[in-house]
Design a protein around this motif. Structure first.
Motif, PDB file in Angstrom:
ATOM      1  N   ILE A   4       4.018  -9.745  10.553  1.00 20.15           N
ATOM      2  CA  ILE A   4       2.474  -9.440  10.173  1.00 20.15           C
ATOM      3  C   ILE A   4       1.727  -8.189  10.495  1.00 20.15           C
ATOM      4  N   THR A   5       2.060  -7.692  12.046  1.00 21.90           N
ATOM      5  CA  THR A   5       1.572  -6.390  12.208  1.00 21.90           C
ATOM      6  C   THR A   5       1.973  -5.212  11.226  1.00 21.90           C
ATOM      7  N   LEU A   6       3.198  -5.446  10.990  1.00 20.50           N
ATOM      8  CA  LEU A   6       3.780  -4.555  10.033  1.00 20.50           C
ATOM      9  C   LEU A   6       2.939  -4.318   8.684  1.00 20.50           C
ATOM     10  N   LEU A   7       2.486  -5.607   8.326  1.00 23.66           N
ATOM     11  CA  LEU A   7       1.881  -5.757   6.935  1.00 23.66           C
ATOM     12  C   LEU A   7       0.396  -4.981   7.186  1.00 23.66           C
ATOM     13  N   TYR A   8      -0.086  -5.043   8.442  1.00 20.44           N
ATOM     14  CA  TYR A   8      -1.451  -4.485   8.601  1.00 20.44           C
ATOM     15  C   TYR A   8      -1.203  -2.743   8.281  1.00 20.44           C
ATOM     16  N   TRP A   9      -0.246  -2.160   8.502  1.00 25.14           N
ATOM     17  CA  TRP A   9       0.337  -0.760   8.185  1.00 25.14           C
ATOM     18  C   TRP A   9       0.326  -0.488   6.897  1.00 25.14           C
ATOM     19  N   LEU A  10       1.092  -1.549   6.418  1.00 24.67           N
ATOM     20  CA  LEU A  10       1.444  -1.494   4.942  1.00 24.67           C
ATOM     21  C   LEU A  10       0.120  -1.602   4.162  1.00 24.67           C
ATOM     22  N   PHE A  11      -0.556  -2.645   4.395  1.00 22.11           N
ATOM     23  CA  PHE A  11      -1.563  -2.789   3.447  1.00 22.11           C
ATOM     24  C   PHE A  11      -2.953  -2.841   4.728  1.00 22.11           C
ATOM     25  N   PRO A  12      -3.582  -1.866   4.875  1.00 27.08           N
ATOM     26  CA  PRO A  12      -4.714  -1.646   5.789  1.00 27.08           C
ATOM     27  C   PRO A  12      -5.770  -2.537   5.215  1.00 27.08           C
ATOM     28  N   PRO A  13      -6.393  -3.396   5.924  1.00 28.45           N
ATOM     29  CA  PRO A  13      -7.441  -4.364   5.622  1.00 28.45           C
ATOM     30  C   PRO A  13      -8.698  -3.362   5.299  1.00 28.45           C
ATOM     31  N   ARG A  14      -9.450  -3.525   4.051  1.00 25.11           N
ATOM     32  CA  ARG A  14     -10.677  -2.704   3.766  1.00 25.11           C
ATOM     33  C   ARG A  14     -11.868  -3.157   4.645  1.00 25.11           C
ATOM     34  N   GLY A  15     -12.787  -2.247   4.673  1.00 31.85           N
ATOM     35  CA  GLY A  15     -14.041  -2.649   5.350  1.00 31.85           C
ATOM     36  C   GLY A  15     -13.864  -2.829   6.898  1.00 31.85           C
ATOM     37  N   ASN A  16     -14.962  -2.955   7.535  1.00 34.88           N
ATOM     38  CA  ASN A  16     -14.963  -3.144   9.051  1.00 34.88           C
ATOM     39  C   ASN A  16     -15.151  -4.713   9.590  1.00 34.88           C
ATOM     40  N   SER A  17     -14.729  -5.573   8.953  1.00 34.82           N
ATOM     41  CA  SER A  17     -14.837  -6.989   9.553  1.00 34.82           C
ATOM     42  C   SER A  17     -14.622  -7.312  11.102  1.00 34.82           C
ATOM     43  N   LYS A  18     -15.449  -7.771  11.738  1.00 32.52           N
ATOM     44  CA  LYS A  18     -15.094  -8.071  12.959  1.00 32.52           C
ATOM     45  C   LYS A  18     -14.118  -9.059  13.091  1.00 32.52           C
ATOM     46  N   PHE A  19     -14.216 -10.079  12.241  1.00 34.82           N
ATOM     47  CA  PHE A  19     -13.161 -11.087  12.233  1.00 34.82           C
ATOM     48  C   PHE A  19     -11.510 -10.573  11.818  1.00 34.82           C
ATOM     49  N   LEU A  71       5.421   5.508  10.956  1.00 39.33           N
ATOM     50  CA  LEU A  71       4.528   4.815  10.163  1.00 39.33           C
ATOM     51  C   LEU A  71       4.692   5.461   8.614  1.00 39.33           C
ATOM     52  N   ASN A  72       5.875   6.160   8.486  1.00 41.39           N
ATOM     53  CA  ASN A  72       6.258   6.372   7.171  1.00 41.39           C
ATOM     54  C   ASN A  72       6.492   5.184   6.204  1.00 41.39           C
ATOM     55  N   ARG A  73       5.806   5.005   5.194  1.00 43.50           N
ATOM     56  CA  ARG A  73       5.828   3.775   4.329  1.00 43.50           C
ATOM     57  C   ARG A  73       7.271   3.240   4.138  1.00 43.50           C
ATOM     58  N   LEU A  74       8.233   4.344   3.965  1.00 42.01           N
ATOM     59  CA  LEU A  74       9.481   3.801   3.461  1.00 42.01           C
ATOM     60  C   LEU A  74      10.260   3.119   4.668  1.00 42.01           C
ATOM     61  N   PHE A  75       9.683   3.708   5.916  1.00 43.40           N
ATOM     62  CA  PHE A  75      10.375   3.082   7.038  1.00 43.40           C
ATOM     63  C   PHE A  75       9.740   1.861   7.515  1.00 43.40           C
ATOM     64  N   LEU A  76       8.585   1.854   7.169  1.00 44.17           N
ATOM     65  CA  LEU A  76       7.695   0.551   7.406  1.00 44.17           C
ATOM     66  C   LEU A  76       8.293  -0.610   6.454  1.00 44.17           C
ATOM     67  N   TRP A  77       8.540  -0.442   5.364  1.00 40.45           N
ATOM     68  CA  TRP A  77       9.012  -1.187   4.412  1.00 40.45           C
ATOM     69  C   TRP A  77      10.422  -1.682   4.897  1.00 40.45           C
ATOM     70  N   LEU A  78      11.087  -0.890   5.421  1.00 42.99           N
ATOM     71  CA  LEU A  78      12.610  -1.195   6.024  1.00 42.99           C
ATOM     72  C   LEU A  78      12.477  -2.114   7.027  1.00 42.99           C
ATOM     73  N   MET A  79      11.290  -1.870   8.159  1.00 45.82           N
ATOM     74  CA  MET A  79      11.354  -2.743   9.381  1.00 45.82           C
ATOM     75  C   MET A  79      10.578  -4.043   8.921  1.00 45.82           C
ATOM     76  N   PHE A  80       9.854  -3.959   7.975  1.00 46.47           N
ATOM     77  CA  PHE A  80       9.353  -5.036   7.379  1.00 46.47           C
ATOM     78  C   PHE A  80      10.394  -6.055   6.953  1.00 46.47           C
TER      79      PHE A  80
END
Length: 212
Positions: free
Chosen positions: A69-84, A15-24
């Motif tokens: 898309i899953t990798l994007l969730y780690w790179l840019f975690p959604p704000r708030g706690n929206s159930k949707f 979950l290191n950001r540099l490695f996540l970017w490489l994976m993305f």
């Protein structure tokens, strides 16, 4: 003193950001290449099948898209706690896990099966086997960090079963080598069986939530 091998599948590494970017980047480019690879079959399907069937044609790149898309969730975690938002994330993660396991194994299996019946292996086949193996491996490594639960894997499996049914009912399954067309029934049952296998393995992986 070198790093222990276990560190390379730990949370701090994966979950290191540099490695996540490489994976993305790798998965994003692989997804684009996958849709290009399916280009001829997509064109053929558009010209000779109803439009609604097109979504069931590019199997592997769509699986790769879910994980991208899953990798994007780690790179840019959604704000708030929206159930949707949380619900959508879990469904996408569930789809990423079961589809990547299924089509990663399926593609490698079909290439090997074709070679066993005399198909020559070219560099593209080796590339495809490496990239599709990576699809299955990467989701198994990341599943324990996902928010998705087994219920999301059930949704992903229902999608796969629908995809399998459309593929072999309307002949929009991924194009096979000529040597395998005589074994289409066996390929079909292998595909269905692999869907169930992917659910079992994916469900177990999602259940193994560890803070490593």
């Amino acid at each position: 003193m070198g790093l222990p091998i276990s560190w390379f599948w730990s949370r701090s590494f994966l979950l290191n950001r540099l490695f996540l970017w490489l994976m993305f980047i790798c998965n994003f480019l692989g997804t684009i290449y996958g849709y290009i690879w399916y280009g001829n079959q997509i064109e053929d399907t558009l010209s000779s099948h109803p439009l609604w069937q097109i979504v069931f044609v590019p199997d592997s790149p769509t699986a790769s898209l879910f994980f991208t898309i899953t990798l994007l969730y780690w790179l840019f975690p959604p704000r708030g706690n929206s159930k949707f938002v949380n619900g959508a994330r879990m469904i996408i993660e569930g789809l990423a896990v079961v589809t990547s396991i299924k089509y990663g194994i399926w593609a490698v299996s079909m290439i090997i099966a074709g070679s066993m019946q005399g198909d020559p292996l070219h560099w593209e086949h080796w590339m495809l086997m490496c990239s599709h193996s990576a699809m299955a491996i990467e989701v198994l490594l990341y599943a324990r960090f996902m928010k998705a639960r087994v219920g999301a894997a059930v949704i992903g499996t229902l999608w796969l079963l629908l995809n399998d049914t459309v593929d072999y009912t309307y002949d929009v399954f991924p194009w096979l080598s000529d040597s395998l067309m005589d074994n289409l029934t066996q390929v079909m049952w292998f595909t269905y069986s692999l869907t169930i296998f992917s659910f079992i393995v994916g469900g177990l992986a999602l259940k193994a939530k560890k803070q490593t």
